[in-house]
Motif scaffolding. Structure first.
Motif, short mmCIF file in Angstrom:
data_model
loop_
_atom_site.label_atom_id
_atom_site.label_comp_id
_atom_site.label_asym_id
_atom_site.label_seq_id
_atom_site.Cartn_x
_atom_site.Cartn_y
_atom_site.Cartn_z
N ASP A 60 0.84 -1.20 0.00
CA ASP A 60 0.00 0.00 0.00
C ASP A 60 0.87 1.24 0.00
OD1 ASP A 60 -2.31 1.47 -0.10
OD2 ASP A 60 -2.94 1.06 1.95
N GLY A 61 0.26 2.36 -0.29
CA GLY A 61 0.92 3.65 -0.22
C GLY A 61 0.60 4.30 1.12
N CYS A 62 1.47 5.20 1.54
CA CYS A 62 1.31 5.85 2.83
C CYS A 62 1.82 7.28 2.72
CB CYS A 62 2.10 5.08 3.89
SG CYS A 62 2.09 5.82 5.52
N HIS A 63 1.06 8.22 3.25
CA HIS A 63 1.50 9.62 3.25
C HIS A 63 2.18 9.95 4.57
CE1 HIS A 63 -0.26 11.14 -0.50
NE2 HIS A 63 -1.07 10.10 -0.34
N VAL A 64 3.35 10.59 4.47
CA VAL A 64 4.14 10.95 5.63
C VAL A 64 4.36 12.46 5.60
CG1 VAL A 64 6.32 10.58 6.84
CG2 VAL A 64 5.30 8.72 5.51
N ASP A 65 4.07 13.14 6.70
CA ASP A 65 4.26 14.59 6.77
C ASP A 65 5.72 14.95 6.55
OD1 ASP A 65 1.58 14.88 7.35
OD2 ASP A 65 1.89 15.00 9.51
N VAL A 66 5.96 16.01 5.76
CA VAL A 66 7.31 16.49 5.50
C VAL A 66 7.34 18.01 5.52
CG1 VAL A 66 8.07 14.52 4.10
CG2 VAL A 66 6.95 16.43 2.99
N CYS A 67 8.54 18.54 5.64
CA CYS A 67 8.75 19.99 5.52
C CYS A 67 9.53 20.23 4.24
CB CYS A 67 9.56 20.51 6.71
SG CYS A 67 8.69 20.39 8.27
N VAL A 68 8.98 21.03 3.35
CA VAL A 68 9.66 21.38 2.10
C VAL A 68 9.63 22.89 1.92
CG1 VAL A 68 9.16 19.18 0.95
CG2 VAL A 68 7.55 21.05 0.74
N VAL A 69 10.48 23.38 1.06
CA VAL A 69 10.51 24.82 0.81
C VAL A 69 9.19 25.25 0.17
CG1 VAL A 69 13.02 24.92 0.61
CG2 VAL A 69 11.64 24.51 -1.42
N VAL A 70 8.83 26.49 0.37
CA VAL A 70 7.54 27.01 -0.09
C VAL A 70 7.33 26.79 -1.58
CG1 VAL A 70 6.12 29.08 -0.28
CG2 VAL A 70 7.45 28.67 1.79
N ALA A 71 8.39 26.93 -2.37
CA ALA A 71 8.27 26.79 -3.83
C ALA A 71 7.83 25.38 -4.24
CB ALA A 71 9.60 27.13 -4.48
N ASP A 72 8.16 24.37 -3.43
CA ASP A 72 7.82 22.98 -3.77
C ASP A 72 6.55 22.48 -3.10
OD1 ASP A 72 10.05 22.77 -5.36
OD2 ASP A 72 11.31 21.95 -3.75
N GLN A 73 5.93 23.27 -2.26
CA GLN A 73 4.77 22.79 -1.50
C GLN A 73 3.60 22.38 -2.36
OE1 GLN A 73 3.77 25.48 1.67
NE2 GLN A 73 5.58 24.90 2.88
N GLY A 74 3.43 22.98 -3.52
CA GLY A 74 2.31 22.61 -4.40
C GLY A 74 2.36 21.15 -4.81
N ARG A 75 3.54 20.65 -5.12
CA ARG A 75 3.69 19.25 -5.54
C ARG A 75 3.51 18.28 -4.38
NH1 ARG A 75 9.41 19.14 -8.17
NH2 ARG A 75 9.69 19.09 -5.95
N TYR A 76 3.82 18.73 -3.18
CA TYR A 76 3.76 17.85 -2.01
C TYR A 76 2.42 17.95 -1.27
CZ TYR A 76 8.61 16.64 -2.57
OH TYR A 76 9.79 16.13 -3.05
N ARG A 77 1.50 18.79 -1.76
CA ARG A 77 0.19 18.94 -1.11
C ARG A 77 -0.71 17.80 -1.59
NH1 ARG A 77 -1.14 23.19 1.51
NH2 ARG A 77 0.33 24.50 0.40
N ASN A 78 -1.15 16.97 -0.67
CA ASN A 78 -1.98 15.82 -1.05
C ASN A 78 -3.45 16.22 -1.17
OD1 ASN A 78 -3.07 15.86 1.57
ND2 ASN A 78 -1.81 14.13 2.28
N ARG A 79 -4.31 15.26 -1.42
CA ARG A 79 -5.73 15.56 -1.63
C ARG A 79 -6.41 16.11 -0.39
NH1 ARG A 79 -8.66 11.16 0.31
NH2 ARG A 79 -7.40 9.32 0.67
#
Length: 193
Positions: A60-79
């Motif tokens: 299965d897949g699993c989402h894990v909270d992360v800290c990324v730079v503001v510019a990359d947050q769009g790609r890391y924002r889940n549903r």
């Protein structure tokens, strides 16, 4: 090294070098200490797995909270609008991780992460004639056994209704859900730690 507010600070280069030395040593010793499960081993004598004779476990897949730079947050924002990384985890019947691929952006679909895992140089490979149970987010195939779609599936749906399966597809989905729940429990324990 200099003293700053009661703590020692080291240069990142020094930390990086020592980390890589330790990682190299672990990789060198991994063949001695890391033993992958033998796919020829029979599943445990457990009522959940007796219906799935050639199954090696669940995936299965699993989402894990992360800290990324503001510019990359769009790609890391889940549903759910959280900033996460999507990882794939494969576990055996005994809740032991067999394969993990972390690092995908939160909005990546589980099936896309699995495809990447199977096409890498250190690819996730399912032995011939064996399979893993997966949820409806994956495609049914020779190596992955998914539940019937549009049919009651999740264990909480069965508990809340207190009804027995009425058709063969419901019975299959109930048994599949009980077996595949091993990956959900494993992720739950991992996240608690």
């Amino acid at each position: 090294m200099r003293l700053l507010r009661g703590t020692y600070k080291r240069s990142l280069e020094t930390i990086n070098r020592h980390f890589n030395d330790v990682l190299t040593a672990i990789q060198y010793l991994s063949a001695e200490f890391v033993k992958l499960p033998d796919p020829s081993v029979q599943p445990p004598d457990d009522y959940k797995w007796k219906w799935f004779g050639n199954a090696l476990g669940a995936l299965d897949g699993c989402h894990v909270d992360v800290c990324v730079v503001v510019a990359d947050q769009g790609r890391y924002r889940n549903r759910k609008q959280q900033i996460t990384t999507n990882m794939i985890g494969v576990v055996d019947w005994n809740m032991k991780f067999v394969y993990v691929l972390p690092g995908w952006e939160g909005l990546a679909f589980d099936s896309r992460v699995l495809l990447d895992a199977m096409t890498r140089q250190d690819a996730f490979v399912v032995p011939q004639g064996k399979y893993y149970t997966v949820d409806a987010g994956y495609t049914n195939g020779p190596e992955f056994l998914a539940p019937f779609r549009s049919t009651r599936y999740h264990l909480k749906e069965w508990v809340s209704s207190q009804q027995q399966p009425k058709i063969p597809k419901e019975l299959y989905n109930l048994r599949h859900s009980r077996a595949r729940n091993v990956v959900e429990r494993t992720f739950g324990l991992w996240k608690k730690k």
